[in-house]
Motif scaffolding. Structure first.
Motif, short mmCIF file in Angstrom:
data_model
loop_
_atom_site.label_atom_id
_atom_site.label_comp_id
_atom_site.label_asym_id
_atom_site.label_seq_id
_atom_site.Cartn_x
_atom_site.Cartn_y
_atom_site.Cartn_z
N ALA A 40 84.10 11.97 22.21
CA ALA A 40 83.39 10.70 22.05
C ALA A 40 83.44 9.90 23.33
N GLY A 41 84.63 9.93 23.97
CA GLY A 41 84.78 9.21 25.23
C GLY A 41 83.87 9.77 26.31
N GLN A 42 83.87 11.12 26.39
CA GLN A 42 83.01 11.79 27.38
C GLN A 42 81.54 11.47 27.13
N TYR A 43 81.20 11.59 25.86
CA TYR A 43 79.82 11.36 25.42
C TYR A 43 79.39 9.94 25.75
N ASP A 44 80.27 9.02 25.39
CA ASP A 44 80.01 7.60 25.63
C ASP A 44 79.81 7.36 27.13
N GLN A 45 80.75 7.91 27.91
CA GLN A 45 80.70 7.67 29.35
C GLN A 45 79.43 8.26 29.97
N ALA A 46 79.12 9.51 29.55
CA ALA A 46 77.94 10.18 30.12
C ALA A 46 76.65 9.48 29.70
N LEU A 47 76.56 9.10 28.43
CA LEU A 47 75.34 8.44 27.96
C LEU A 47 75.15 7.11 28.66
N ARG A 48 76.24 6.36 28.73
CA ARG A 48 76.13 5.03 29.34
C ARG A 48 75.83 5.12 30.83
N SER A 49 76.47 6.11 31.52
CA SER A 49 76.26 6.16 32.97
C SER A 49 74.81 6.52 33.28
N ARG A 50 74.21 7.45 32.52
CA ARG A 50 72.81 7.81 32.79
C ARG A 50 71.90 6.63 32.45
N ALA A 51 72.25 5.93 31.38
CA ALA A 51 71.45 4.77 31.02
C ALA A 51 71.58 3.68 32.08
N ALA A 52 72.83 3.49 32.55
CA ALA A 52 73.06 2.43 33.53
C ALA A 52 72.36 2.74 34.85
N GLU A 53 72.20 4.05 35.14
CA GLU A 53 71.54 4.43 36.41
C GLU A 53 70.02 4.20 36.35
N THR A 54 69.49 4.00 35.16
CA THR A 54 68.04 3.89 35.00
C THR A 54 67.68 2.43 34.66
N PRO A 55 67.09 1.72 35.59
CA PRO A 55 66.91 0.27 35.37
C PRO A 55 65.96 -0.07 34.22
N ALA A 292 71.00 -1.33 27.62
CA ALA A 292 71.10 -2.17 26.41
C ALA A 292 70.78 -1.35 25.16
N VAL A 293 69.75 -0.50 25.27
CA VAL A 293 69.35 0.31 24.11
C VAL A 293 70.46 1.30 23.74
N ILE A 294 71.00 1.98 24.76
CA ILE A 294 72.08 2.94 24.50
C ILE A 294 73.32 2.22 23.98
N GLY A 295 73.56 1.02 24.53
CA GLY A 295 74.69 0.22 24.04
C GLY A 295 74.56 -0.06 22.56
N ASP A 296 73.36 -0.45 22.13
CA ASP A 296 73.12 -0.71 20.70
C ASP A 296 73.35 0.56 19.88
N LEU A 297 72.77 1.66 20.41
CA LEU A 297 72.85 2.93 19.69
C LEU A 297 74.31 3.39 19.55
N LEU A 298 75.06 3.30 20.65
CA LEU A 298 76.46 3.74 20.61
C LEU A 298 77.31 2.81 19.75
N GLY A 299 76.88 1.55 19.67
CA GLY A 299 77.58 0.62 18.78
C GLY A 299 77.58 1.14 17.37
N VAL A 300 76.44 1.66 16.94
CA VAL A 300 76.33 2.22 15.59
C VAL A 300 77.15 3.50 15.49
N ASP A 383 78.01 21.83 26.55
CA ASP A 383 77.93 20.45 27.04
C ASP A 383 77.01 19.64 26.12
N LEU A 384 77.66 18.85 25.27
CA LEU A 384 76.90 18.09 24.29
C LEU A 384 76.03 17.03 24.94
N VAL A 385 76.50 16.54 26.08
CA VAL A 385 75.77 15.43 26.71
C VAL A 385 74.45 15.91 27.30
N SER A 386 74.55 17.02 28.06
CA SER A 386 73.32 17.47 28.70
C SER A 386 72.36 18.10 27.70
#
Lengths: 388, 243
Positions: A40-55, A292-300, A383-386
């Protein structure tokens, strides 16, 4: 080794089956929450980092989660398209660099991401072999795709057919592999990249065929000064080659050519804010901030994870109680041994010490086993993230 | 341990003016054991006899420091056990007293060698002490005839072999006093005779005082002294040989 520790170790070793069973139970009870937490930590980090890299992502109005997941992770979705002219209009504003994305097709099951070379530059993708897919009908492969299909630069890849019953069109487009990207540990590894014009060929909006003057007269329905109507039986080219590339053309209004989404890379935070508010104010399209969208999604997602964490705690608690029961019964069975040690001159709490040390040994071994199993799971699990 | 608790002179066991009592759970009158004087010199062997319930095992436990008298002095190897704390008594017991039990009480998960070394391990012997203890254990094992069996578990040994392991365990710390509570009760007459001879021989060879509780009157003539526990209150414990 201390005497009591040695005795505890010998007892554990002498009762291998019991000790192994206890170690396995505790290890399993630890492995589940540890692995889930780490994943979950890996997933969270990977999802958020890709989202954060995309303005910013701009797309048709609709579900913002679908838009974001499709644009970031190439998740299959039924996104409404936006016309190419919208990209041109945005570019005129000059507030950002815009990257077109088209993601409706697949090749051997892998998503075809039709974009421009700016996408590779934005994601830091430099071909490990060959070059970017710059020409019509060329593709550049993500590392996982190349490895899974055993393809290299110079090989060919067929797109998956979508119009099985339209016999007037080639069932698939044979695309040349121009290059292969190195592993990036992102969804890019599992994608097939091409130029947007190639996607439009796949859409059937652009196509190539023999010149009008060379078409078999039997297939010509009518001829006018500026156009020739031909039968549906005229076969389109199923491959773009150097010889036939010039024959590829569009029918209809090129301004309406479809895109799935547009990535916007604003020059500054202010430009990003202005661009987002302008697009959203106009209402024809939507601009979303992926973080923000991924943040909402991961919140759930993480609220659900909290529930599973609770289940893990109960599992651990139950295992701890059962292991305690085993040691309690063991201490009773070993009553005579404890009395002997007591009479020989062992320290007062030697019984508790022996049981405690043996329990600690079991926990230590179980912890090491669970740690190893967790590491192995993280190492060997797909690799669940990719592949999100 | 208090400074006057230890004596530089090694002696066997010395009990003086000891009084010990406890209430019985069956409602009968309280058990009392009075010992006016009981002295065992180094290398001396005494058999303890007496009817059941007369206090033979209590005497052994008092000598070992497992029980503490209400009044009186108990010294082993020159150390006043009655003045020590529980922890100190345990350490002294592991160091100064060797015990042989009727059921041998070997630890079933340890090899014969590890069983012999238990007294050293439970007192937290360091590496050097363990090394010398291992050498002593091997020597003892050879002396009692189990040199080839050191790697075996108790379950792989006969009754007589287990008894020998228990004897070696009692002697491995080179104790001042060896206490045996009916150690031959589970052996046939021949094995019992051999075990007693072995114990006496090894204890004497190491200069350890030996006190053995036994019901086997056929063995008594091998001891330096026989003590009837019922006569201890009258000072019988310091009497001469085969009293």
């Amino acid at each position: 080794m201390s005497g009591i520790l040695y005795l505890a170790w010998r007892h554990a070793a002498a009762h291998r089956a019991r000790t192994s069973l206890l170690v396995a139970c505790v290890a399993l009870a630890l492995w589940v929450p540890w692995t889930a937490g780490a994943l979950a930590g890996q997933y969270d980090q990977a999802l958020r980092s890709r989202a954060a890299e995309t303005p910013l992502i701009i797309g048709a109005p609709g579900n913002r989660y679908d838009l974001t997941l499709a644009a970031l992770y190439f998740r299959p979705s039924q996104l409404e398209t936006i016309p190419y002219q919208e990209l041109e209009r945005l570019q005129e504003g000059g507030r950002a660099t815009f990257i077109p994305l088209h993601m409706r097709f697949t090749a051997r099951g892998y998503p075809i991401v039709a974009t421009s070379v700016e996408y590779a530059e934005f994601r830091g993708l430099q071909p490990a072999e060959g070059r970017h897919a710059l020409r019509l009908g060329e593709v550049a492969l993500g590392a996982d795709v190349a490895a899974a299909l055993g393809l290299r630069a110079g090989d060919a890849l067929l797109s998956d057919p979508t119009e099985l019953y339209d016999i007037s069109r080639p069932p698939a487009l044979k695309m040349r592999v121009a290059g292969v990207y190195p592993p990036a540990g992102t969804p890019d590894d599992g994608a097939v990249f091409c130029d947007v014009r190639t996607a439009w060929v796949l859409e059937g909006i652009a196509h190539g065929h023999a010149p009008a003057e060379e078409i078999d007269e039997a297939l010509v329905l009518s001829r006018a000064d500026e156009s020739v109507a031909v039968s549906g039986a005229l076969m389109e080219y199923a491959e773009v080659t150097e010889e036939n590339e010039g024959s590829f053309h569009y029918h209809g209004d090129t301004a309406l050519l479809p895109l799935s989404a547009v990535l916007a890379l604003p020059a500054s935070r202010k430009d990003g804010t202005l661009l987002k508010s302008a697009v959203n104010a106009e209402g024809s399209f939507q601009a979303v901030t992926p973080a923000a969208v991924i943040g909402d999604l991961l919140g759930v997602v993480f609220r659900i994870k909290a529930f599973f964490d609770l289940v893990g705690v109960f599992l651990l608690g139950t295992t701890a109680l059962l292991v305690s029961l085993v040691f309690l019964l063991s201490s009773r069975l070993r009553g005579a041994e404890m009395r002997t040690l007591d009479r020989i001159g062992a320290p007062r709490r030697v019984g508790a010490g022996l049981i405690g040390i043996e329990a600690a040994l079991v926990l230590l071994l179980a912890g090491a086993l669970a740690g190893g199993a967790t590491a192995a799971t993280l190492r060997w699990l797909p690799d669940l993230v990719s592949t999100f | 341990m208090s400074s006057d608790a230890a004596s530089p002179l090694r002696t066997g066991a010395d009990l003086r003016g000891v009084s010990f009592a406890y209430s019985r759970t069956d409602g009968t009158r309280p058990f009392r054991l009075e010992i006016e004087e009981l002295c065992l010199a180094p290398g001396e062997a005494a058999a303890v006899i007496g009817p059941s319930g007369s206090g033979k095992t209590t005497l052994v436990h008092l000598c070992a420091g497992i029980l503490v008298p209400k009044t009186g002095e108990v010294s082993v190897g020159g150390v006043r056990l009655d003045r020590l704390s529980d922890g100190e008594r345990r350490r002294e017991r592991a160091r100064q007293v060797g015990l042989v039990f009727q059921e041998f009480e070997l630890l079933d998960y340890l090899s014969a060698l590890d069983n012999i070394l238990v007294p050293l391990r439970i007192r937290g012997a360091n590496r050097a002490e363990l090394r010398s203890g291992r050498a002593r254990a091997t020597e003892l094992a050879a002396a009692v005839g189990i040199a080839d069996l050191l790697g075996r578990l108790p379950a792989q040994l006969s009754q007589g072999e287990r008894q020998r392991v228990a004897i070696a365990r009692a002697l491995v710390t080179d104790p001042a006093l060896v206490l045996c509570d009916e150690p031959t009760g589970n052996l046939d007459p021949e094995a019992a005779s051999h075990a007693v001879d072995l114990l006496l021989q090894q204890a004497r060879a190491r200069g350890a005082a030996l006190l053995m509780v036994t019901h086997d009157h056929g063995l008594l003539d091998r001891f330096d002294r026989v003590i009837d526990v019922t006569t201890l209150a009258r000072g019988a414990g310091s009497g001469g040989p085969n009293e």
